[in-house]
Design an enzyme around this catalytic site. Structure first.
Site, PDB file in Angstrom:
ATOM      1  N   ASP A 277      -1.210   4.600  -6.507  1.00 17.60           N
ATOM      2  CA  ASP A 277       0.428   4.697  -6.065  1.00 17.60           C
ATOM      3  C   ASP A 277       1.008   5.257  -6.550  1.00 17.60           C
ATOM      4  O   ASP A 277       1.904   6.336  -6.189  1.00 17.60           O
ATOM      5  CB  ASP A 277       0.840   3.210  -6.829  1.00 17.60           C
ATOM      6  CG  ASP A 277       0.399   2.122  -6.022  1.00 17.60           C
ATOM      7  OD1 ASP A 277       1.563   1.795  -5.502  1.00 17.60           O
ATOM      8  OD2 ASP A 277      -1.079   1.390  -5.864  1.00 17.60           O
TER       9      ASP A 277
ATOM     10  N   ARG B  79      10.652  -1.106  -4.386  1.00 12.66           N
ATOM     11  CA  ARG B  79       9.740  -0.790  -5.281  1.00 12.66           C
ATOM     12  C   ARG B  79       9.703   0.646  -6.113  1.00 12.66           C
ATOM     13  O   ARG B  79       9.923   1.420  -5.717  1.00 12.66           O
ATOM     14  CB  ARG B  79       8.330  -0.856  -4.611  1.00 12.66           C
ATOM     15  CG  ARG B  79       8.556  -2.649  -3.602  1.00 12.66           C
ATOM     16  CD  ARG B  79       6.784  -2.469  -3.311  1.00 12.66           C
ATOM     17  NE  ARG B  79       6.411  -2.860  -4.392  1.00 12.66           N
ATOM     18  CZ  ARG B  79       5.181  -3.499  -4.868  1.00 12.66           C
ATOM     19  NH1 ARG B  79       4.270  -3.362  -3.180  1.00 12.66           N
ATOM     20  NH2 ARG B  79       4.492  -3.565  -5.079  1.00 12.66           N
TER      21      ARG B  79
ATOM     22  N   ASN C 163      -1.986   2.113 -10.673  1.00 16.89           N
ATOM     23  CA  ASN C 163      -2.488   0.902  -9.574  1.00 16.89           C
ATOM     24  C   ASN C 163      -2.749   0.171 -10.314  1.00 16.89           C
ATOM     25  O   ASN C 163      -1.930  -0.505 -10.893  1.00 16.89           O
ATOM     26  CB  ASN C 163      -4.317   1.846  -9.635  1.00 16.89           C
ATOM     27  CG  ASN C 163      -4.341   1.192  -7.473  1.00 16.89           C
ATOM     28  OD1 ASN C 163      -4.197   1.917  -7.209  1.00 16.89           O
ATOM     29  ND2 ASN C 163      -5.825   0.851  -8.097  1.00 16.89           N
ATOM     30  N   LYS C 164      -3.113  -0.558  -9.079  1.00 14.26           N
ATOM     31  CA  LYS C 164      -2.973  -2.382  -9.237  1.00 14.26           C
ATOM     32  C   LYS C 164      -3.486  -2.785 -10.465  1.00 14.26           C
ATOM     33  O   LYS C 164      -4.055  -2.680 -10.695  1.00 14.26           O
ATOM     34  CB  LYS C 164      -3.549  -3.002  -8.268  1.00 14.26           C
ATOM     35  CG  LYS C 164      -3.481  -4.087  -8.174  1.00 14.26           C
ATOM     36  CD  LYS C 164      -1.598  -4.820  -7.415  1.00 14.26           C
ATOM     37  CE  LYS C 164      -1.353  -4.204  -6.124  1.00 14.26           C
ATOM     38  NZ  LYS C 164       0.026  -4.586  -5.651  1.00 14.26           N
TER      39      LYS C 164
ATOM     40  N   GLY D 264       0.920  -1.391  -0.008  1.00 13.50           N
ATOM     41  CA  GLY D 264       0.178   0.202  -0.528  1.00 13.50           C
ATOM     42  C   GLY D 264       0.985   1.498  -0.246  1.00 13.50           C
ATOM     43  O   GLY D 264       1.660   1.602   0.768  1.00 13.50           O
TER      44      GLY D 264
ATOM     45  N   GLN E  77      -4.123  -9.812  -2.470  1.00 14.99           N
ATOM     46  CA  GLN E  77      -5.240  -9.065  -1.416  1.00 14.99           C
ATOM     47  C   GLN E  77      -6.211  -8.238  -1.536  1.00 14.99           C
ATOM     48  O   GLN E  77      -7.604  -7.918  -0.341  1.00 14.99           O
ATOM     49  CB  GLN E  77      -4.441  -7.175  -1.742  1.00 14.99           C
ATOM     50  CG  GLN E  77      -2.977  -6.957  -2.099  1.00 14.99           C
ATOM     51  CD  GLN E  77      -2.921  -6.730  -3.633  1.00 14.99           C
ATOM     52  OE1 GLN E  77      -3.293  -8.147  -4.310  1.00 14.99           O
ATOM     53  NE2 GLN E  77      -1.283  -7.189  -3.917  1.00 14.99           N
TER      54      GLN E  77
END
Length: 346
Positions: A234, A89, A244-245, A50, A193
């Site tokens: 993100d 990351r 984003n994911k 996150g 998730q």
């Protein structure tokens, strides 16, 4: 300085404890870390995940390294720690935002004064995040259709932040206000998730949640069972493009086809005005074994080639609104993004 705790992060002054989110919901296990390298490894290995939570953890990683160096702590001696944390990351901009704030505090101090300043900065980042999330939620709740059922992707709750959450924080506040009827949570392959974390968080607060496989989203929209989609981010670029994911872009396309609001909820620290568009965002490619297996069980041929991008980019043209702790950017574009940031700095 007293200990600071949140659902996934605990600061003890001389150590950092992280809830190992890889093991939820089956096990609740905390890992205690003492160096920047250990924190970087925990970020890279998804112990903590996150975007806001990654930034908080990295800030504490700098403090741990400064404490280890003690009297020798300075901007120069901390350079390696900043580098190893920055490399953990690449996509989540909150990581780099937090490290920049820490570097500003390291610029002119050394030794114990530096350590004290860094710890204060990291604690401020941690404690401020929950307050920011609650302000964000106040702006986000009115964007959700009254009585609607909301679809969300990945995990953006208290586990992914300093507390309350971003997109899930909006959902949490909307439920408390009696505005929504329930939530669909996509499982979010390959780290699951949505199934492991989001469904668990919502059930803890008795918010009605229905878990679905990611590929069911279009069917649910077609059947009229979803009234809006809300996700986190993100990284958001200067024109409103949003990373984003993986799977978020597909949801935005589906939402547009079905005439549904597609809302992005993220703090201001997620906006990266240095990048003109999503084309400039570095997309993290993760190991293929994350897709070949599921929690230690092999589900694909061991030698099959795998593409495993962790994120995708949703063009601003597909986003109904971006909500931050300072307000709402409707139909984002470069001009509206700049105006929002200028309001903040004014």
């Amino acid at each position: 300085m007293p200990d600071i705790t949140s659902p996934a992060i605990r600061w003890h002054g001389n150590a950092l404890s992280l809830l190992d989110q890889r093991l939820l919901p089956g096990q609740t296990h905390w890992i205690t870390l003492h160096t920047a390298a250990e924190v970087a490894e925990a970020i890279r290995d998804m112990v903590v995940r996150g975007a806001p939570a990654i930034g908080i953890a990295a800030a504490y990683g700098v403090v741990l390294e400064a404490r280890r160096l003690d009297a020798a702590a300075s901007a120069a001696t901390l350079a390696d720690a900043f580098a190893v944390l920055a490399a953990s990351r690449p996509t989540a901009v909150n990581l780099f935002w937090a490290l920049r704030r820490m570097q500003e505090n390291a610029a002119t101090l050394q030794g114990q004064p530096l350590i004290a300043a860094l710890e204060q900065c990291a604690c401020d980042i941690h404690t401020a995040d929950q307050a920011m999330n609650r302000r964000l939620a106040d702006f986000g709740v009115p964007l959700l259709p009254e009585g609607g059922c909301i679809y969300t992707h990945c995990n953006t709750g208290a586990l992914a932040t300093g507390g309350h959450g971003t997109a899930l924080g909006v959902i949490r506040s909307a439920w408390a206000a009696g505005r929504i009827s329930g939530v669909y949570a996509g499982e979010t392959r390959p780290w699951m998730q949505g199934s492991r974390l989001t469904s668990w968080e919502l059930m803890q607060e008795q918010i009605p949640v229905t878990l679905v496989v990611d590929s069911a989203a279009g069917h649910l929209m077609q059947q009229g069972r979803v009234q809006a989609v809300i996700v986190g981010a993100d990284r958001i670029t200067a024109n409103g493009d949003t990373a984003n994911k993986i799977g978020t872009y597909s949801l935005a396309v589906l939402a547009r086809h079905h005439g549904l609001p597609f809302i992005v909820a993220a703090p201001l620290s997620t906006i990266d005005p240095q990048l003109a568009s999503g084309a400039a965002i570095e997309i993290e490619e993760r190991p293929g074994n994350e897709v070949r297996g599921l929690q230690g069980n092999i589900i694909a041929p061991a030698d099959v080639h795998v593409a495993n991008p962790a994120f995708d980019v949703t063009p601003a043209a597909l986003i109904t609104a971006i909500v931050t702790e300072r307000g709402v950017i409707h139909r984002p574009d470069a001009d509206k993004m700049a105006a929002h940031l200028n309001e903040v700095s004014a």
